[in-house]
Structures are given as C-alpha cells and as structure tokens.
Design an enzyme around this catalytic site. Structure first.
Site, PDB file in Angstrom:
ATOM      1  N   SER A  36       0.860  -1.181   0.000  1.00 50.25           N
ATOM      2  CA  SER A  36       0.000   0.000   0.000  1.00 50.25           C
ATOM      3  C   SER A  36       0.898   1.233   0.000  1.00 50.25           C
ATOM      4  CB  SER A  36      -0.892  -0.030   1.244  1.00 50.25           C
ATOM      5  OG  SER A  36      -1.573   1.199   1.399  1.00 50.25           O
TER       6      SER A  36
ATOM      7  N   LYS B 298      -1.357  -0.989  -4.298  1.00 46.79           N
ATOM      8  CA  LYS B 298      -2.493  -0.160  -3.861  1.00 46.79           C
ATOM      9  C   LYS B 298      -1.993   1.263  -3.678  1.00 46.79           C
ATOM     10  CE  LYS B 298      -4.720   0.206   0.660  1.00 46.79           C
ATOM     11  NZ  LYS B 298      -5.430  -0.530   1.724  1.00 46.79           N
TER      12      LYS B 298
ATOM     13  N   LYS C 113      -2.972   5.176  -2.495  1.00 47.29           N
ATOM     14  CA  LYS C 113      -3.937   6.025  -1.784  1.00 47.29           C
ATOM     15  C   LYS C 113      -4.322   7.176  -2.705  1.00 47.29           C
ATOM     16  CE  LYS C 113      -3.846   4.118   2.354  1.00 47.29           C
ATOM     17  NZ  LYS C 113      -5.045   3.566   3.008  1.00 47.29           N
TER      18      LYS C 113
ATOM     19  N   ASP D 167      -7.213   3.289  -2.899  1.00 44.99           N
ATOM     20  CA  ASP D 167      -7.908   3.368  -1.603  1.00 44.99           C
ATOM     21  C   ASP D 167      -8.136   4.838  -1.265  1.00 44.99           C
ATOM     22  OD1 ASP D 167      -8.884   3.132   0.974  1.00 44.99           O
ATOM     23  OD2 ASP D 167      -7.103   2.154   1.808  1.00 44.99           O
TER      24      ASP D 167
ATOM     25  N   GLU E  81     -11.221   1.038  -2.987  1.00 43.82           N
ATOM     26  CA  GLU E  81     -11.495   0.756  -1.575  1.00 43.82           C
ATOM     27  C   GLU E  81     -12.091   1.984  -0.885  1.00 43.82           C
ATOM     28  OE1 GLU E  81      -7.976  -0.761   0.330  1.00 43.82           O
ATOM     29  OE2 GLU E  81      -8.794  -0.597   2.340  1.00 43.82           O
TER      30      GLU E  81
ATOM     31  N   ASP F 108     -13.804  -1.142   3.598  1.00 42.83           N
ATOM     32  CA  ASP F 108     -12.856  -1.247   4.713  1.00 42.83           C
ATOM     33  C   ASP F 108     -13.544  -0.631   5.945  1.00 42.83           C
ATOM     34  OD1 ASP F 108     -10.804  -0.791   6.561  1.00 42.83           O
ATOM     35  OD2 ASP F 108      -9.400   0.116   5.174  1.00 42.83           O
TER      36      ASP F 108
ATOM     37  N   LYS G  43      -9.741  -6.440   8.400  1.00 42.90           N
ATOM     38  CA  LYS G  43      -8.662  -6.078   9.326  1.00 42.90           C
ATOM     39  C   LYS G  43      -9.097  -6.625  10.673  1.00 42.90           C
ATOM     40  CE  LYS G  43      -7.215  -1.807   7.097  1.00 42.90           C
ATOM     41  NZ  LYS G  43      -7.356  -0.337   7.083  1.00 42.90           N
TER      42      LYS G  43
ATOM     43  N   GLY H 170      -4.147  -3.863   6.334  1.00 39.60           N
ATOM     44  CA  GLY H 170      -3.058  -3.615   7.283  1.00 39.60           C
ATOM     45  C   GLY H 170      -3.237  -2.271   7.948  1.00 39.60           C
TER      46      GLY H 170
HETATM   47  O1  OSB Z   1      -7.030   2.165   4.831  1.00 42.12           O
HETATM   48  O2  OSB Z   1      -6.001   0.373   4.548  1.00 42.12           O
HETATM   49  C1  OSB Z   1      -6.054   1.482   5.055  1.00 42.12           C
HETATM   50  C2  OSB Z   1      -2.811   2.239   6.947  1.00 42.12           C
HETATM   51  C3  OSB Z   1      -3.304   2.893   8.058  1.00 42.12           C
HETATM   52  C4  OSB Z   1      -4.663   3.106   8.165  1.00 42.12           C
HETATM   53  C5  OSB Z   1      -5.531   2.665   7.154  1.00 42.12           C
HETATM   54  C6  OSB Z   1      -5.032   1.995   6.056  1.00 42.12           C
HETATM   55  C7  OSB Z   1      -3.648   1.819   5.937  1.00 42.12           C
HETATM   56  C8  OSB Z   1      -3.014   1.198   4.776  1.00 42.12           C
HETATM   57  C9  OSB Z   1      -1.655   0.577   4.977  1.00 42.12           C
HETATM   58  O3  OSB Z   1      -3.475   1.192   3.668  1.00 42.12           O
HETATM   59  C10 OSB Z   1      -1.668  -0.899   4.994  1.00 42.12           C
HETATM   60  C11 OSB Z   1      -0.357  -1.451   5.463  1.00 42.12           C
HETATM   61  O4  OSB Z   1       0.596  -1.434   4.687  1.00 42.12           O
HETATM   62  O5  OSB Z   1      -0.273  -1.895   6.625  1.00 42.12           O
HETATM   63 MG    MG Z   2      -8.307   1.094   3.528  1.00 41.32          MG
END
Ligand code: OSB
Ligand code: MG
Length: 375
Positions: A135, A161, A163, A189, A214, A239, A263, A291
């Site tokens: 991510s 992924k 953001k 995401d 996402e 999510d 999660k 994550g």
């Molecule tokens: O939305 O998935 C998410 C990290 C912190 C809070 C929310 C998210 C995330 C990530 C990182 O996308 C996922 C990772 O690499 O642990």
């Molecule tokens: Mg997310």
C-alpha cells in the site's frame, strides 16, 4: 486457559518513511503490545489503533483505557476456556473493536502455543504461503510515486495499492498505467474522502481497469456505496464501513461492495474475522487482509489469518523492511519468494520477540496479575 498475568507495553516505533493518506500523515507507530501469560507460555498481540481518531474512533489512549479499566481485570478475574470466550465476555461493550481485538489476539496466540499448533492451523488456515501486495501513501510528486511502484514491482509484490484523494486520483493512476502498462495488478484506496457528488469523477476510474476501489465514500455508509456500485464497473471494496459479520451481511445484501477488506483489529478479533471470512466465502465475496502499518507482531497475526482459503486476493501485509529500519520480531517478516510470505511453522504466531528492542522503545508499561485462583 489459566491466564495469570497480562502486561502492556506502549512503544513508539519509527517508520522508515512518512505514510500519508487522505486523513493525515503517520511518521511513527504508537503501539500497545499485549502479553498474556500462562505458566511458561506467553501470547503476544498489538493494538492497531492510530494515535489520533482519524481512521476510526479509537486511539492508542482509548485502547489503553479500555484494557486497563474494564477488559484485563475482568478477564483475569473470570478466566476463560478458549479464545472465543473473550469475544463473548466483552460483547456487552459497545464498539472499541481494536481494544477488544488486541486482547483476544494475545489469547489466540497463547492458546495455539498451549496446543503446540500454529495460529494459522488453529484458525483453520489452508495455505503455507500467502501472496502479498503493498500500500503506497500519497506522495509528494508523481515521479516519487512511480519510483516507489517500480521498486515494489521489482520485489514481486502481487498488488499495488495507491492512496487517492481529491486532486490526487486520476493523474497518479494514469501515470502508473502509462508507465507500467495495463497488466499490473493495481487498485486505489480513498479512505472515505469522496461523496456521491463526486460520482462523475469516480466513474472515470473505470478506465484504469483497477482490481477495486477501496472505501470511496463515508466511513459509516453502505447505502451510497450501493448507489455508486450500481453505476461503476470497478468493484467496490469496503474497509472502514465493516465492523462485524453482520455489517458484511447487510453490505452484501444491498450490493454495496463486491470485495471486503478484513482487518482483524477493525472487526474486534480473530474469531469475528474467521466468521466474516466464512460468511463471505459462502456468498462468493472474496476477501483480503488489510493492514494498519503493524509491527512484526500484528503482521504475524495477519499472515496467519490470510492463510484461510477465501483470502484469495493479495493483502497489504508487506515485508517488515517496507515500514521499519528495525522490527521488534526475530526474524523479521521477509518475502520468501517475489511477492510471497511463508507462514511460519512454529506454534502460535511462530516468531520470537525482540524484547530488548521493545524495552528500548517503551514509553509506558503496566503489569496486571491475577489476584485469586480460578478453578
Ligand atoms: O485504509 O487500509 C487502510 C494504513 C493505516 C490506516 C488505514 C489503512 C492503511 C493502509 C496501509 O493502507 C496498509 C499497510 O501497509 O499496513
Ligand atoms: Mg483502507
């Protein structure tokens, strides 16, 4: 299970680069390590809450408060036979899922160590290897983003992924497709930063052939997501909106999503995560493991849950070195082959803890001992 002591360590673990999302930036992980002791066995877990209530309503501070005030004293006093008793014991507490999960996961690790089983096997996991992705946060420039994508593709990560947020959506995705082609497994995401007013822009994402988008809409919504899914080709993955198997049932029933990110912290623990996995499998809804920038402890729990059969899409569980200069487990999580993590074979989460490093990073700790003997 004869748990006679539970201890908490709050640590600050620096990230090796800033992680930016539509809700803010993280430079270090503020983590509560939970240890559940029984005889010479110790179960480990971590709280995945952020230091600020920006991803959900919980924070590292609220998790500490819930554990210290309500959950740990009750668990030590009442005792439990198996991990699922933890979820039942705390079902009277509204939400606070990350607090619940941190204690329940430590109990699951302890339980599988007592049984001499891997956590993966105890949860019903079928795979010995899991496929993983990465991510990538919101970057300072398209150029930095493309460099990162190139590096992670070089490591063989099976899903990229990215953001997104208003003003950083079409352009970065277009640049990635232009440079790396239509074949790389790509998704976006949004962390809840759009509304249905943005539906034209969100529909434009269809041109990028994304695996999914996402959580484009509000953190507490499923109705508008259903309206958006009806006009978008790209599958929506939820999510933030899903906290339980019941939430998943409702979202699936109204076609608010085609994929779910599980999660363990967000859904209140491994028992609920397994239920959600089984339900989605029955409904033909693929899931993947999300994550929260976990240390090696939470990461190892994620590896165990991702070994279940319906975790059929690569998750966000990347190697330790993608996040930290030094992780708090030995050995660190690494890719055993390009884009692959091997599920450890030792009992429980199957890794050792670097207690010396944890001690160095600890900013607060508290030990709770059982006062009376439970029979
Ligand atoms: O939305 O998935 C998410 C990290 C912190 C809070 C929310 C998210 C995330 C990530 C990182 O996308 C996922 C990772 O690499 O642990
Ligand atoms: Mg997310």
């Amino acid at each position: 299970m004869d748990i006679n002591q539970i201890s908490l360590h709050r640590i600050k673990l620096p990230l090796n680069s800033v992680f930016a999302t539509s809700f803010g930036k993280v430079t270090e992980k503020d983590i509560i390590i939970v240890k559940a002791h029984s005889g010479d066995k110790v179960g480990f877990a971590e709280s995945v809450a952020m230091p600020f209530p920006i991803y959900n309503e919980e924070t590292t501070g609220t998790v500490w408060h819930m554990l210290e005030t309500y959950m740990i004293p009750q668990l030590l006093d009442k005792g439990i036979k198996e991990p699922k008793d933890v979820s039942e014991m705390f079902s009277y507490i509204r939400r606070n899922n990350m607090a619940k999960a941190s204690l329940e996961m430590a109990v699951w690790d302890l339980y599988s160590k007592q049984k001499g089983q891997t956590l993966s096997a105890a949860l019903g996991g079928k795979r010995s290897e899991i496929e993983v992705g990465v991510s990538i946060g919101i970057e300072d420039s398209i150029e930095t983003l493309l460099k990162k994508v190139e590096g992670f593709l070089g490591d063989g990560y099976k899903k990229i992924k990215v953001k997104i947020k208003p003003g950083w959506d079409i352009e970065p995705l277009e640049a990635i497709r232009k440079k790396f082609g239509d074949q790389i497994p790509l998704m976006a995401d949004a962390n809840s930063c759009y509304s249905l007013n943005d539906k034209q822009l969100l529909k434009e994402l269809d041109q990028f052939n994304l695996m999914m988008v996402e959580q484009p809409l509000a953190h507490d919504d499923i109705i508008d997501h259903a309206k958006l899914q009806a006009i978008m080709k790209t599958p929506i993955c939820l999510d933030e909106s899903i906290h339980s198997v019941e939430d998943a049932r409702k979202a699936i029933e109204i076609n608010a999503c085609k994929i779910i990110n599980i999660k363990v912290g967000r859904v209140g623990g491994l028992s609920e995560a397994v239920k959600m996995h089984d339900f989605c499998e029955e409904k033909n809804i693929p899931v993947w493991c999300g994550g929260m920038l976990e240390s090696g402890i939470g990461r190892s729990h994620n590896i165990a849950i991702a070994s279940l059969s319906n975790f059929s899409i690569p998750g966000d569980t990347s190697a330790s070195s993608r996040y930290f200069h030094e992780d708090i487990i030995l050995p660190e999580v690494t890719l055993s082959k390009p884009g692959i993590i091997t599920v450890p074979e030792k009992p429980g989460i199957g890794i050792d803890i670097n207690q010396e490093l944890i001690n160095q990073l600890t900013v607060n700790e508290k030990v709770f001992k059982r006062e009376t003997v439970n029979f």
